[in-house]
Design a protein around this motif. Structure first.
Motif, PDB file in Angstrom:
ATOM      1  N   TYR A  98       0.705  -1.282  -0.189  1.00 51.25           N
ATOM      2  CA  TYR A  98       0.067  -0.026  -0.057  1.00 51.25           C
ATOM      3  C   TYR A  98       1.036   1.279  -0.078  1.00 51.25           C
ATOM      4  CZ  TYR A  98      -3.675   3.167   1.505  1.00 51.25           C
ATOM      5  OH  TYR A  98      -4.792   3.999   1.771  1.00 51.25           O
ATOM      6  N   LEU A  99       2.059   1.197   0.992  1.00 49.17           N
ATOM      7  CA  LEU A  99       2.769   2.457   0.908  1.00 49.17           C
ATOM      8  C   LEU A  99       3.425   2.643  -0.111  1.00 49.17           C
ATOM      9  CD1 LEU A  99       3.978   2.005   4.835  1.00 49.17           C
ATOM     10  CD2 LEU A  99       2.407   3.984   3.516  1.00 49.17           C
ATOM     11  N   ARG A 100       4.156   1.533  -0.842  1.00 50.13           N
ATOM     12  CA  ARG A 100       4.947   1.631  -2.077  1.00 50.13           C
ATOM     13  C   ARG A 100       4.035   2.257  -3.153  1.00 50.13           C
ATOM     14  NH1 ARG A 100       9.881  -1.306  -2.592  1.00 50.13           N
ATOM     15  NH2 ARG A 100      10.169  -2.614  -0.714  1.00 50.13           N
ATOM     16  N   TYR A 101       2.862   1.662  -3.365  1.00 50.42           N
ATOM     17  CA  TYR A 101       1.960   2.194  -4.321  1.00 50.42           C
ATOM     18  C   TYR A 101       1.809   3.895  -4.208  1.00 50.42           C
ATOM     19  CZ  TYR A 101      -1.805   3.672  -7.334  1.00 50.42           C
ATOM     20  OH  TYR A 101      -2.663   3.978  -8.333  1.00 50.42           O
ATOM     21  N   ALA A 102       1.343   4.246  -2.981  1.00 49.40           N
ATOM     22  CA  ALA A 102       1.293   5.821  -2.535  1.00 49.40           C
ATOM     23  C   ALA A 102       2.615   6.530  -2.972  1.00 49.40           C
ATOM     24  CB  ALA A 102       0.763   5.831  -1.201  1.00 49.40           C
ATOM     25  N   GLU A 103       3.692   5.875  -2.502  1.00 46.45           N
ATOM     26  CA  GLU A 103       4.877   6.642  -2.856  1.00 46.45           C
ATOM     27  C   GLU A 103       5.261   6.849  -4.298  1.00 46.45           C
ATOM     28  OE1 GLU A 103       9.545   6.348  -0.812  1.00 46.45           O
ATOM     29  OE2 GLU A 103       8.302   4.380  -1.276  1.00 46.45           O
ATOM     30  N   CYS A 104       4.837   5.643  -5.055  1.00 47.89           N
ATOM     31  CA  CYS A 104       5.498   5.724  -6.443  1.00 47.89           C
ATOM     32  C   CYS A 104       4.229   6.528  -7.449  1.00 47.89           C
ATOM     33  CB  CYS A 104       5.651   4.329  -7.070  1.00 47.89           C
ATOM     34  SG  CYS A 104       7.069   3.559  -6.074  1.00 47.89           S
ATOM     35  N   HIS A 105       3.170   6.392  -6.914  1.00 44.14           N
ATOM     36  CA  HIS A 105       2.022   7.083  -7.725  1.00 44.14           C
ATOM     37  C   HIS A 105       1.171   8.034  -6.690  1.00 44.14           C
ATOM     38  CE1 HIS A 105       2.999   2.848  -9.170  1.00 44.14           C
ATOM     39  NE2 HIS A 105       2.662   3.632 -10.452  1.00 44.14           N
ATOM     40  N   ASP A 175       9.745  12.942   5.306  1.00 43.90           N
ATOM     41  CA  ASP A 175      10.761  12.812   6.155  1.00 43.90           C
ATOM     42  C   ASP A 175      11.285  11.427   6.847  1.00 43.90           C
ATOM     43  OD1 ASP A 175       8.637  13.275   7.348  1.00 43.90           O
ATOM     44  OD2 ASP A 175       9.118  15.141   8.362  1.00 43.90           O
ATOM     45  N   LEU A 176      10.362  10.516   6.731  1.00 46.89           N
ATOM     46  CA  LEU A 176      10.443   9.360   7.451  1.00 46.89           C
ATOM     47  C   LEU A 176      10.635   8.080   6.173  1.00 46.89           C
ATOM     48  CD1 LEU A 176       7.742   9.391   9.826  1.00 46.89           C
ATOM     49  CD2 LEU A 176      10.012   9.469  10.510  1.00 46.89           C
ATOM     50  N   GLU A 177      11.332   6.988   6.776  1.00 52.36           N
ATOM     51  CA  GLU A 177      11.492   6.025   5.736  1.00 52.36           C
ATOM     52  C   GLU A 177      10.417   5.298   5.565  1.00 52.36           C
ATOM     53  OE1 GLU A 177      14.306   5.481   3.791  1.00 52.36           O
ATOM     54  OE2 GLU A 177      15.400   7.043   4.674  1.00 52.36           O
ATOM     55  N   ARG A 178      10.224   4.389   4.486  1.00 58.30           N
ATOM     56  CA  ARG A 178       9.141   3.948   4.307  1.00 58.30           C
ATOM     57  C   ARG A 178       8.792   2.624   5.374  1.00 58.30           C
ATOM     58  NH1 ARG A 178       9.913   2.191  -0.384  1.00 58.30           N
ATOM     59  NH2 ARG A 178      10.583  -0.145   0.228  1.00 58.30           N
ATOM     60  N   ASP A 179      10.127   1.972   5.567  1.00 57.49           N
ATOM     61  CA  ASP A 179      10.013   1.030   6.453  1.00 57.49           C
ATOM     62  C   ASP A 179       9.710   1.396   7.897  1.00 57.49           C
ATOM     63  OD1 ASP A 179      11.167  -0.661   4.427  1.00 57.49           O
ATOM     64  OD2 ASP A 179      12.994  -0.723   5.255  1.00 57.49           O
ATOM     65  N   THR A 180       9.993   2.655   8.184  1.00 55.99           N
ATOM     66  CA  THR A 180       9.561   3.211   9.632  1.00 55.99           C
ATOM     67  C   THR A 180       7.948   3.378   9.527  1.00 55.99           C
ATOM     68  OG1 THR A 180      11.791   4.225   9.950  1.00 55.99           O
ATOM     69  CG2 THR A 180       9.796   5.009  11.283  1.00 55.99           C
ATOM     70  N   VAL A 181       7.601   4.116   8.402  1.00 57.29           N
ATOM     71  CA  VAL A 181       6.263   4.297   8.423  1.00 57.29           C
ATOM     72  C   VAL A 181       5.392   2.883   8.470  1.00 57.29           C
ATOM     73  CG1 VAL A 181       4.443   5.174   7.178  1.00 57.29           C
ATOM     74  CG2 VAL A 181       6.429   6.280   7.133  1.00 57.29           C
ATOM     75  N   ARG A 182       5.728   1.949   7.615  1.00 61.57           N
ATOM     76  CA  ARG A 182       5.099   0.492   7.666  1.00 61.57           C
ATOM     77  C   ARG A 182       5.005   0.103   9.060  1.00 61.57           C
ATOM     78  NH1 ARG A 182       9.014  -2.478   5.021  1.00 61.57           N
ATOM     79  NH2 ARG A 182       9.529  -3.046   7.338  1.00 61.57           N
ATOM     80  N   GLU A 183       6.295   0.049   9.634  1.00 60.50           N
ATOM     81  CA  GLU A 183       6.277  -0.761  11.040  1.00 60.50           C
ATOM     82  C   GLU A 183       5.434   0.085  12.064  1.00 60.50           C
ATOM     83  OE1 GLU A 183       7.697  -3.705  11.831  1.00 60.50           O
ATOM     84  OE2 GLU A 183       8.056  -3.578   9.652  1.00 60.50           O
ATOM     85  N   LEU A 184       5.289   1.427  12.130  1.00 62.95           N
ATOM     86  CA  LEU A 184       4.323   2.144  12.846  1.00 62.95           C
ATOM     87  C   LEU A 184       2.942   1.687  12.548  1.00 62.95           C
ATOM     88  CD1 LEU A 184       3.630   4.626  14.771  1.00 62.95           C
ATOM     89  CD2 LEU A 184       3.727   6.142  12.834  1.00 62.95           C
ATOM     90  N   LEU A 185       2.494   1.792  11.332  1.00 69.86           N
ATOM     91  CA  LEU A 185       1.112   1.534  10.788  1.00 69.86           C
ATOM     92  C   LEU A 185       0.724  -0.064  11.341  1.00 69.86           C
ATOM     93  CD1 LEU A 185       0.501   3.208   7.370  1.00 69.86           C
ATOM     94  CD2 LEU A 185      -0.096   4.090   9.672  1.00 69.86           C
TER      95      LEU A 185
END
Length: 210
Positions: A98-105, A175-185
């Motif tokens: 989900y996050l990868r899609y949002a980041e790339c599109h 300003d956060l890495e995707r991995d950090t956002v993923r783990e938070l969610l």
């Protein structure tokens, strides 16, 4: 070539042309707002006759809705492509997709979540459809079934709305890495699942990971 083969070939060409126009539209609307693009602008930048767009999509709004629906398909496919994994890993992969899609599109994601053209019942219906698919995907990952009690669905919807808001904020200023956002969610989802278990014991939360 018989008549049925001719029709099939014509249908294939029509589908391919429509798909090509949608791909062009996704690029155009990624850089320019809906209101700022006229049909003349779209046709000129796409290098096609305006009548061709009307032929396939009837109107600018129809064209935009087709682009949104195509983007939704990509988002859902990206988020739900991990059915072969164990439940915990499946949830991680779903959120990461989900996050990868949002980041790339980013433009497409904003259009899906915010509607893109003000309040539009059809766009809102598309967004609500995405939410239902995502809730079912998360429920299947957590409980092995997409069918959950109303209180569980409500809690998952609340978590997902928070995901949408957090993701919109993140792609706006990453300003956060995707991995950090993923783990938070994912951690927030874990807490949501434990609250669900309190209200619906038939939906036990997965065990905490070390």
């Amino acid at each position: 070539m018989n008549l049925s083969e001719q029709r099939a070939r014509g249908t294939d060409r029509s589908v391919a042309r429509r798909t090509e126009l949608i791909a062009i539209g996704r690029k155009l609307f990624a850089d320019t707002s809906y209101d700022a693009l006229s049909m003349d602008d779209i046709a000129r930048q796409a290098g096609v006759a305006k009548g061709l767009i009307y032929y396939y999509f009837k109107s600018k709004r129809g064209y935009y809705l087709a682009i949104i629906e195509d983007s939704v398909g990509d988002l859902v496919d990206r988020a739900s492509s991990s059915v072969e994994l164990d439940p915990v890993e499946r949830v991680h992969r779903t959120v990461d997709g989900y996050l990868r899609y949002a980041e790339c599109h980013q433009a497409a994601y904003r259009a899906i979540i915010t509607g893109g053209v003000g309040f539009d019942a059809e766009v809102q219906a598309i967004r609500d459809g995405v939410r239902e698919v995502m809730i079912e995907t998360i429920a299947r990952g957590a409980y092995g079934t997409p069918r959950v009690p109303p209180v569980a669905r409500l809690a998952l919807l609340g978590w997902l709305c928070g995901v949408e808001g957090a993701t919109l904020d993140w792609i706006g200023r990453p300003d956060l890495e995707r991995d950090t956002v993923r783990e938070l969610l994912v951690r927030l989802l874990g807490e949501t699942l434990r609250v669900i278990e309190e209200f619906a014991p038939s939906c036990p939360a997965p065990p905490r990971t070390p």
